[in-house]
Design a protein around this motif. Structure first.
Motif, PDB file in Angstrom:
ATOM      1  N   ASP A 178      -3.174  -8.394   3.053  1.00  0.00           N
ATOM      2  CA  ASP A 178      -3.845  -8.111   1.796  1.00  0.00           C
ATOM      3  C   ASP A 178      -5.301  -7.753   2.078  1.00  0.00           C
ATOM      4  OD1 ASP A 178      -5.421  -8.884  -0.732  1.00  0.00           O
ATOM      5  OD2 ASP A 178      -3.379  -9.179  -1.432  1.00  0.00           O
ATOM      6  N   TYR A 237      -4.294  -3.443   3.157  1.00  0.00           N
ATOM      7  CA  TYR A 237      -4.286  -2.556   1.996  1.00  0.00           C
ATOM      8  C   TYR A 237      -5.628  -1.831   1.934  1.00  0.00           C
ATOM      9  CZ  TYR A 237      -0.923  -6.184   0.358  1.00  0.00           C
ATOM     10  OH  TYR A 237       0.087  -7.102   0.245  1.00  0.00           O
ATOM     11  N   ASN A 260      -7.889  -1.529  -4.100  1.00  0.00           N
ATOM     12  CA  ASN A 260      -8.008  -2.687  -4.983  1.00  0.00           C
ATOM     13  C   ASN A 260      -8.376  -2.165  -6.360  1.00  0.00           C
ATOM     14  OD1 ASN A 260      -8.196  -5.298  -5.980  1.00  0.00           O
ATOM     15  ND2 ASN A 260     -10.333  -5.534  -5.393  1.00  0.00           N
ATOM     16  N   HIS A 303      -4.345  -3.357  -5.840  1.00  0.00           N
ATOM     17  CA  HIS A 303      -3.499  -3.133  -4.672  1.00  0.00           C
ATOM     18  C   HIS A 303      -2.304  -2.247  -4.997  1.00  0.00           C
ATOM     19  CE1 HIS A 303      -6.128  -5.970  -2.965  1.00  0.00           C
ATOM     20  NE2 HIS A 303      -5.474  -7.069  -3.237  1.00  0.00           N
TER      21      HIS A 303
END
Length: 488
Positions: free
Chosen positions: A137, A153, A156, A158
């Protein structure tokens, strides 16, 4: 010959300032071949399994543990997970390991569960002897790893969680095909940002992500550049912004030079990520006359996606005090749902709503309401690329739900706290959010993909709660100091 790839998942974002703990009962656990049912769904695991089939991997599924962001995880959870995957890892009859992780999981004994997990794996397979790839994440807190390549990732909210997992899978396939084991390098610039300052549509993250892509394009030896914005509510030594570059072996000096560029850019823009929110007393008068179109009031202090209980009463009290018509708020309160069900549809009943999950809240609101509807809370996500999809795949279950109304205020009561990242949350209950005048949202940034397209205006407000954007209000004890903005 088919490449054998062991796959495991451990996903939790830990808010260490919250009361209580998160136990096994709070995790959705899938073991063995049952994990394969996720293939093709909207989760990161689903994306990896889809590519595994395309590449002809022989998948060894072990265990997948997932829970919503919440308090410190009990050690039993990590040990149970390890007991599920360790026998398969110890066989060493595979060519690579792929891990679906969050990156900000903390247990009672391990401030960085992911680092402890990687260390245990390395003790079995050897340090930097086998491809260990995975996805993180964007809010992970790692700053070192005994692994080969982790990809974070890039968005944001996500919206690219599945895509990021597949990007890591493609890099693993590259390693398996070429036999090259890349090297991963970390850098911590000494910065911690609240979630409200980590949206990738604005600086500093927008600039950092752009620079990361520039470096990947410019240097052929770079496999991936990832920016971890970090999770500020995890009081651990690893908390804060982290920069990661994965490169071909023997390119360490070049990686260090690129990390220095990223670090300098992050530090020069550090103040842009230190976002704080105005008080209700400043925002609510701006709603005077309740202009046409939907107004979204965002309450980061009760950010469910950051671990908050989702039952804060700050915005509910504001809607009541200002008598806001045609407004709505969602409150996680299973006790209130039970009372509404006991009363029945059409009944007028007085009971306490919210204010039970955080000592920072003003407490429950005693309110007379009319019970409008009682429903099951399971819904299919309308947006399969939403932030919520990165957590749960294609469906979410809010538990039993009740819709109650007090004058012009509609309150959706859920049994399970539900991050407001998908409009199916409302529409599944017969409420069209775009037709409301004001809606209160318990989030920081991740709601924006769902709500921005239907909102005429959005205001962030500061209310009492455990996810305040003002980081100086938290009693940090374990974070590495000095760090901006806690220190000069």
């Amino acid at each position: 010959m088919k490449k054998r790839v062991l796959i495991a998942g451990l996903f939790h974002e830990t808010h260490t300032f919250l009361e209580g703990t998160t136990g096994l009962r709070d995790f959705h656990i899938t073991r063995g071949d049952d994990m394969l049912a996720a293939k093709g769904d909207s989760s990161p695991l689903g994306g990896v399994l889809e590519l595994a089939e395309e590449y002809g991997w022989e998948v060894i599924p072990t265990a997948d543990y997932r829970a919503q962001p919440s308090a410190t995880v009990e050690d039993e959870v990590f040990e149970s997970f390890w007991a599920d995957i360790e026998p398969a890892i110890s066989k060493r009859d595979y060519d690579a390991i792929y891990l679906v992780l969050h990156g900000a999981m903390a247990s009672q004994s391990h401030p960085s569960v992911e680092s402890r997990l990687l260390w245990r794996i390395a003790m079995i397979v050897g340090f930097h002897k086998m491809p260990i790839f995975g996805v993180l994440d964007l809010h992970g807190n790692l700053d070192h790893a005994t692994a080969t390549c982790f990809v974070a990732y890039r968005e944001n909210p996500h919206t690219d969680a599945r895509e990021a997992a597949q990007r890591a899978a493609r890099l693993l396939q590259r390693s398996l095909t070429t036999g090259v084991l890349p090297t991963m390098h970390f850098r911590k610039p000494g910065i911690v940002w609240p979630p409200t300052g980590t949206g990738t549509a604005a600086d500093p993250m927008k600039v950092l992500e752009a620079l990361a892509r520039e470096l990947e394009t410019k240097h052929r030896y770079i496999w991936d550049v990832s920016i971890l914005a970090g999770f500020a509510f995890s009081d651990t030594p690893d908390c804060g912004v982290a920069l990661i570059i994965t490169v071909d072996p023997n390119h360490d000096s070049e990686a260090m030079s690129c990390l220095s560029q990223l670090e300098q850019k992050a530090y020069s823009l550090k103040h842009l990520g230190n976002v704080t929110d105005p008080p209700l007393s400043e925002v609510m008068p701006k709603l005077g006359g309740f202009p046409e179109g939907l107004t979204v009031l965002v309450e980061p202090s009760d950010n469910i996606g950051g671990g908050a209980p989702g039952d804060g009463t700050g915005l509910l009290r504001a809607l009541l005090d200002y008598e806001v018509p045609n407004s709505a708020v969602c409150i996680a309160d299973p006790e209130a749902v039970t009372m509404a069900e006991a009363a029945g549809i059409g009944a007028k009943v007085t009971f306490s709503i919210g204010g039970k999950g955080s000592r920072l809240d003003a407490g429950p609101v005693e309110l007379e309401v009319e019970v409008i509807a009682l429903n099951d809370g399971r819904f299919e996500l309308e947006d399969k690329q939403s932030h919520l999809a990165s957590m749960c795949g294609d469906h979410f279950d809010m538990g039993r739900c009740a819709i109650v109304r007090h004058q012009g205020i509609t309150i959706l009561l859920t049994s399970i706290k539900t991050p407001p990242f998908d409009l199916g949350q409302w529409r599944s209950q017969g409420i069209e959010p775009s037709q409301l005048s004001v809606i209160a949202v318990k989030a920081a940034v991740a709601h924006r993909r769902a709500y921005d397209p239907i909102a005429a205006r959005t205001f962030w407000v500061d209310t009492p709660g455990p996810c305040s954007s003002n980081l100086k209000t938290f009693p940090y004890k374990h974070i590495r100091r000095p760090i901006y903005p806690l220190d000069s």
